[in-house]
Design a protein around this motif. Structure first.
Motif, PDB file in Angstrom:
ATOM      1  N   UNK A 242      -6.353 122.630 -30.232  1.00 47.06           N
ATOM      2  CA  UNK A 242      -6.643 121.196 -30.170  1.00 47.06           C
ATOM      3  C   UNK A 242      -6.936 120.634 -31.559  1.00 47.06           C
ATOM      4  N   UNK A 243      -7.554 121.445 -32.406  1.00 50.15           N
ATOM      5  CA  UNK A 243      -7.814 121.011 -33.782  1.00 50.15           C
ATOM      6  C   UNK A 243      -6.508 120.733 -34.502  1.00 50.15           C
ATOM      7  N   UNK A 244      -5.542 121.624 -34.328  1.00 49.67           N
ATOM      8  CA  UNK A 244      -4.235 121.443 -34.970  1.00 49.67           C
ATOM      9  C   UNK A 244      -3.575 120.148 -34.509  1.00 49.67           C
ATOM     10  N   UNK A 245      -3.634 119.898 -33.208  1.00 45.99           N
ATOM     11  CA  UNK A 245      -3.043 118.683 -32.652  1.00 45.99           C
ATOM     12  C   UNK A 245      -3.726 117.438 -33.199  1.00 45.99           C
ATOM     13  N   UNK A 246      -5.053 117.413 -33.205  1.00 45.82           N
ATOM     14  CA  UNK A 246      -5.776 116.255 -33.723  1.00 45.82           C
ATOM     15  C   UNK A 246      -5.523 116.057 -35.208  1.00 45.82           C
TER      16      UNK A 246
END
Length: 115
Positions: free
Chosen positions: A54-58
């Protein structure tokens, strides 16, 4: 003897001052101040509340990367990417409001209550 391939037959053109006189100036972003840098460092700490995926996506969305390349890179559909992005933002909102994110609730509930 030159290798065959693509080449450019146009001459290289250098812009002189007279060429640039009538052009509009390019706007530049102002350099960040110390307060802006401190705020940016504080926001980076929020990312530790999320899963690495999710960090990568954000992070990709924060850098204004379009959805299609993000979906190709992460191997997910557009709807899944949007759902996970909303969930990541909702988790940050919950934590900033001083609440614990309930582990036994659905993703839809967390997003709906946060927003």
């Amino acid at each position: 003897m030159k290798p065959q391939g693509y080449f450019n037959a146009w001459p290289e053109y250098f812009h002189t001052f007279a060429d640039q006189v009538g052009q509009e100036p390019r706007m530049r972003r102002p350099k960040p101040g110390p307060r802006d840098i401190t705020q940016a460092e504080d926001t980076l700490l929020w990312l530790r509340w999320l899963d690495p995926a999710d960090v990568r996506l954000l992070w990709l969305r924060a850098n204004r990367k379009p959805w299609k390349p993000i979906c190709w890179e992460l191997g997910i559909s557009r709807a899944t990417a949007n759902r996970r992005w909303q969930y990541g933002i909702a988790v940050i909102v919950w934590r900033l409001n001083g609440k614990r994110v309930p582990s036994r609730r659905s993703i839809d509930y967390i997003v709906r209550v946060a927003g």
